[in-house]
Design an enzyme around this catalytic site. Structure first.
Site, PDB file in Angstrom:
ATOM      1  N   SER A   1       0.360  -1.122  -0.020  1.00 21.88           N
ATOM      2  CA  SER A   1       0.044   0.583   0.464  1.00 21.88           C
ATOM      3  C   SER A   1       1.018   1.123  -0.239  1.00 21.88           C
ATOM      4  O   SER A   1       0.154   3.067  -0.282  1.00 21.88           O
ATOM      5  CB  SER A   1      -1.070  -0.118   1.238  1.00 21.88           C
ATOM      6  OG  SER A   1      -2.003  -0.734   1.063  1.00 21.88           O
TER       7      SER A   1
ATOM      8  N   LYS B   1       0.451   3.441  -2.535  1.00 25.85           N
ATOM      9  CA  LYS B   1      -0.995   4.719  -2.671  1.00 25.85           C
ATOM     10  C   LYS B   1      -0.119   5.843  -3.148  1.00 25.85           C
ATOM     11  O   LYS B   1      -0.917   6.555  -3.840  1.00 25.85           O
ATOM     12  CB  LYS B   1      -2.018   3.988  -2.021  1.00 25.85           C
ATOM     13  CG  LYS B   1      -2.889   2.459  -1.875  1.00 25.85           C
ATOM     14  CD  LYS B   1      -3.095   2.514  -0.983  1.00 25.85           C
ATOM     15  CE  LYS B   1      -4.031   0.876  -1.310  1.00 25.85           C
ATOM     16  NZ  LYS B   1      -4.248   0.403   0.213  1.00 25.85           N
TER      17      LYS B   1
ATOM     18  N   TYR C   1      -3.365  -1.949 -10.220  1.00 24.56           N
ATOM     19  CA  TYR C   1      -2.990  -2.524  -8.640  1.00 24.56           C
ATOM     20  C   TYR C   1      -2.388  -3.746  -8.113  1.00 24.56           C
ATOM     21  O   TYR C   1      -1.701  -3.347  -7.324  1.00 24.56           O
ATOM     22  CB  TYR C   1      -4.815  -1.983  -8.426  1.00 24.56           C
ATOM     23  CG  TYR C   1      -5.058  -2.051  -6.917  1.00 24.56           C
ATOM     24  CD1 TYR C   1      -4.567  -0.885  -6.026  1.00 24.56           C
ATOM     25  CD2 TYR C   1      -5.308  -3.725  -6.224  1.00 24.56           C
ATOM     26  CE1 TYR C   1      -4.763  -0.593  -4.973  1.00 24.56           C
ATOM     27  CE2 TYR C   1      -5.331  -3.638  -4.923  1.00 24.56           C
ATOM     28  CZ  TYR C   1      -5.051  -2.017  -4.003  1.00 24.56           C
ATOM     29  OH  TYR C   1      -4.636  -2.164  -2.399  1.00 24.56           O
TER      30      TYR C   1
ATOM     31  N   TYR D   1      -4.020   3.013   7.885  1.00 25.45           N
ATOM     32  CA  TYR D   1      -5.596   2.291   7.869  1.00 25.45           C
ATOM     33  C   TYR D   1      -6.086   2.681   9.316  1.00 25.45           C
ATOM     34  O   TYR D   1      -6.392   4.203   9.113  1.00 25.45           O
ATOM     35  CB  TYR D   1      -5.510   0.686   8.427  1.00 25.45           C
ATOM     36  CG  TYR D   1      -4.475   0.245   7.235  1.00 25.45           C
ATOM     37  CD1 TYR D   1      -4.847   0.313   6.229  1.00 25.45           C
ATOM     38  CD2 TYR D   1      -3.418  -0.355   7.499  1.00 25.45           C
ATOM     39  CE1 TYR D   1      -3.687   0.215   5.293  1.00 25.45           C
ATOM     40  CE2 TYR D   1      -2.781  -1.540   6.651  1.00 25.45           C
ATOM     41  CZ  TYR D   1      -2.564  -1.092   5.326  1.00 25.45           C
ATOM     42  OH  TYR D   1      -2.040  -1.045   3.777  1.00 25.45           O
TER      43      TYR D   1
ATOM     44  N   VAL E   1       1.152  -3.363   4.258  1.00 23.35           N
ATOM     45  CA  VAL E   1       0.871  -4.782   4.886  1.00 23.35           C
ATOM     46  C   VAL E   1       2.225  -6.023   4.423  1.00 23.35           C
ATOM     47  O   VAL E   1       2.505  -6.836   5.149  1.00 23.35           O
ATOM     48  CB  VAL E   1      -0.376  -5.565   4.501  1.00 23.35           C
ATOM     49  CG1 VAL E   1      -1.273  -5.283   4.911  1.00 23.35           C
ATOM     50  CG2 VAL E   1      -0.438  -6.418   2.894  1.00 23.35           C
TER      51      VAL E   1
END
Lengths: 317, 317, 317, 317
Positions: free
Chosen positions: D76, D79, D201, D253, D271
């Protein structure tokens, strides 16, 4: 039920005394299991090992087994009585203030209230019962006495009372209900002061009735709205039918689908361990055992109703 | 319904032809109102002004009015057929993978799936139907042909087909269903590939049947699980009763409470504008009109069912 | 901000008087727009066309424009003061009773409370402030006087009062807050009676302070927890830093992300139209204009803060 | 940080090599704790006992400890890179398709998507990243190559690759992401085919980078959008500031509030066990240790960042 035989014939023929005795025997192992409601002392001290069941037929017969004559706290079962009174008071306009859909979540959830701007999903969850109580309070200055009078007349028993100690305990422990009522009030869907609505609500929950009382008192719903003794109209046939529909879809908290599936009868339960069910055009059933399952319904009581429909074939489906 | 009269007598006596004609007249102003489902071209091009209705009784008679013989896309009504097949394939273990409670929110909501770890609330919402489809796919290599065969046998009509163009359009527009199925799969509650589950699901929705077909095809649910012609068991009486209970509590999206309240019969609707209802031990009803209300049920169709129970007194409550 | 220049130099050099005058000019068209909070009469009667702004620097200078000296109802801004007191009273144990995450929904939502068993998401939403109030009430018999004394000392202004009429009106209109507090109490996360918690909470909201008062009163948060005049510790540097972090992530209802994105400073807003922001190690800003945007933050106030960081380059990012 | 000293001086003076060594020592007991992400085999086989950390300053120095040179799956963290590219491609119009508020629930929740009609809460949750990926795919026919080129240029390392095995595994296990993307598509907030969006993605998540790579690659966000080597603009200063604000409020998160509270720096976690943090106008930090806490952030990594700000005093608050 044999389709060639009509319900009236069947009820006339059936040996309900033997059926109740057999059910009491079959559910014996479940009696005492589950958890007795303990959020107020008076409920917590009820012995877990009680079980009673009663059947009242439209032709005036009554059958019973076990502790069927012992009064207990009817709690949420009272919502059917107040709904009846509120419908008489306000008519169809009641449905502008409360919905008729199953809630799909725990019986005292605030979530749906918020999503639906203070309109409770149905009158048989706590939030809906607050609105129903508010409607009654706006329609009469003697709401509590009127309700008691109505229940006594339906059950044909002047000895029925509201347990003041239970009502007081409910108030002291009733933070969730106070949250709900204040929340509804914030959406302007209560006209009376929150304290007054809650006081009436806690008193209706504190009604003490036996299985015999409840079976008799619900007969108007099996009898198209008419008193089984006098034949006089308690509520229109249309409304009686609709209250039955509401009990089926919303009467047993988040287990209504399960109840319809297993038992197949309109029913209303309370955390005191009582459940009342209606076989339209035939009879009513009331069962009581204080141990509750995880959804808040009487464990042995639900099993007893399940057995009743299995043994008699009486089901609306 | 007069309580002194049994349902069989009533059905034998009742003039259903006249009743259907009267209903068609009474709901005429509603036909063409509402919104025709437009998410796939084939559905969008159905003329809004259609209305048909059929009644099939257990004693073998069939009554009809209007466009009762015109096939239309049955869409979600097919969920009752697949539920029947999945119950036969897996038995009570099906209920480990799908619940039996009303969903209390829009029919394709993902919220409850998330809260309940991929166990859909009931088999009559889209998510539940995906699990049901998965069960059937695991039980037979010829799922789609088996379903078609089952439906043709129930309706006694070999001409029933699945509209491949509708199935293809469903797939192209089916992002919400793809989201649901992938989501369920992420909780490991689908065994077959998502694409296969969706392909079967979109084909079941694409079944083309008329009101006459549907009324005949549902008769086993009014007949304790038995074929009305051969008398052979399609499904056990117990399961037939339970499917009826599920239709009552969950068959009409988020209007199930309202349907139970107004109509008082187990029913299943589809966005093609069809609704089927069951009067246990008596008859079935199918109605079709493409215009939908805001909850996705046929506007004129729901009104027609409402009128039917009002005029005949046939209701389970 | 030029990276070669440190903040202290910049603040010393910057012409804040001119900056404030320019901002007041630039946001003039927004003043009077938005909706003045109208749920209590006293707030509703505040003229919509007010605008004031003040800057207080660590080196003791104060700048102002417009209605910067006019006291207004600080409402939720008070949550920063009570959080400071509760942290001093209970220390890190406070975080067992209230979380530190943004709430991601409307500021008075009950949904998350239910999901998270009565632990409010953070101390700057209403539910969290109730828990904070409860902690203070448990730590001192003179909670309200202590809070007033604390605020007067921070702002160096003995004339600051709580408006009793506002407090009384809040109570009369505060059904949503009563719902929240009762709900938290039902999870046993309030020790004091609901009425007492709400009474204290409504009084803290009723503090009347001007932009000048607020800018001065928040300086300890820009000064690593120390009083800018005496140098004495109000709260530890660690806690001051953490309160700033909480204001950034949770200080402006459901617009905290938007505020961080546009303004880039820790800030706390109130429905009275005030917003206070902190530039760590440099200065504080307070702005007031009663018209609110749809998320409950001052419309002209937010724009003024946006312009301030754009013109000065002062931002934490 | 001493307020009399500016950040540049502090960074120049600070012994980061010793600080990193000390931190590695202090968090040693946490390394190997937590759970290594196991939903794809390639991630599951990463040894749990790894720990690396790197600091890169604006003046061009780099410090490291432990496994700082070992490439890992950045997941992530990517992103932030794609958000940068999408902002350059679409400008402020991006914010019509994705929000800027913390999500207040699990990182892959579908609930808020449904409530907010397919507009993800922010670009740093999975749903938001799908929209960001869609924007990039619409802006260039070579999206994947462009992203890889961008990352290699930022990190000044031509050896960076996307791990095709990880990308393929993500696709095979990615039912939740497929659900999200289909759901967003159902609201018409994706223009490209779902499969293409997911393929891009899953490839961005499969970027393999070391702590040294990441620390260097994020320097433009500490440098007001400019390349620290060439001085050329990567993104405007305004956008760099805003990306930092988004990382602070949404980058970790459902622990963003906790991170702001404890660490006080904009950060983004993955993660794979990596976390990158930014000290605006000063430096970047990257840490890696595969064991995750229950919110999905590196356990030892978060502790290391906590220690870093405690030891250096570098925090934005």
């Amino acid at each position: 039920m044999n389709p060639e035989e009509n319900t009236a014939d069947l009820v006339a023929r059936f040996d309900f005394a033997a059926t109740l005795a057999r059910i009491a025997e079959e559910v014996r192992d479940l009696v005492g299991q589950g958890k007795v409601a303990a959020y107020i002392p008076r409920l917590a001290e009820v012995p877990a090992d009680r079980f009673g069941m009663a059947v009242a037929t439209l032709d005036g017969r009554v059958f019973e087994v076990g502790d069927a004559a012992t009064p207990f706290s009817i709690q949420s079962i009272s919502k059917v009585f107040t709904l009846t009174l509120a419908l008489e008071a306000l008519g169809g306009d009641l449905w502008k203030r409360v919905g008729r859909e199953p809630s799909g979540s725990a019986f005292n959830s605030l979530v749906q209230l918020e999503r639906e701007s203070g309109i409770p999903r149905n009158p048989l969850i706590n939030a809906g019962a607050h609105v129903v109580a508010d409607v009654i309070l706006s329609s009469t200055p003697t709401a509590q006495a009127d309700l008691l009078e109505f229940v006594r007349a339906r059950a044909d028993n002047r000895a029925i009372v509201m347990d003041e100690e239970v009502a007081a305990s409910e108030r002291d422990a009733g933070f969730r209900n106070a949250a709900l009522a204040n929340f509804i009030r914030s959406f302007r869907n209560l006209d009376n002061p929150v304290e007054r609505v809650l006081d009436f609500y806690f008193h209706q929950c504190a009604l003490q009735m036996s299985c015999l009382d409840l079976a008799r008192a619900f007969l108007y719903l099996a009898n198209r709205g008419r008193c089984q003794r006098s034949g006089q109209s308690v509520i229109s046939a249309e409304r009686a039918k609709r209250i039955n529909a509401l009990m089926l879809t919303c009467g047993t908290y988040d287990a209504a689908g399960e109840f319809a599936f297993r038992v197949g009868l309109p029913a209303k339960s309370g955390v005191g361990g009582g459940i009342v069910a209606v076989v339209p055009n035939a009879l009513t059933l009331a069962v009581w055992s204080p141990g509750l399952d995880e959804k808040g319904n009487s464990l042995a009581g639900a099993a007893a109703l399940d057995r009743f429909t299995a043994l008699t074939g009486l089901s609306i489906f």
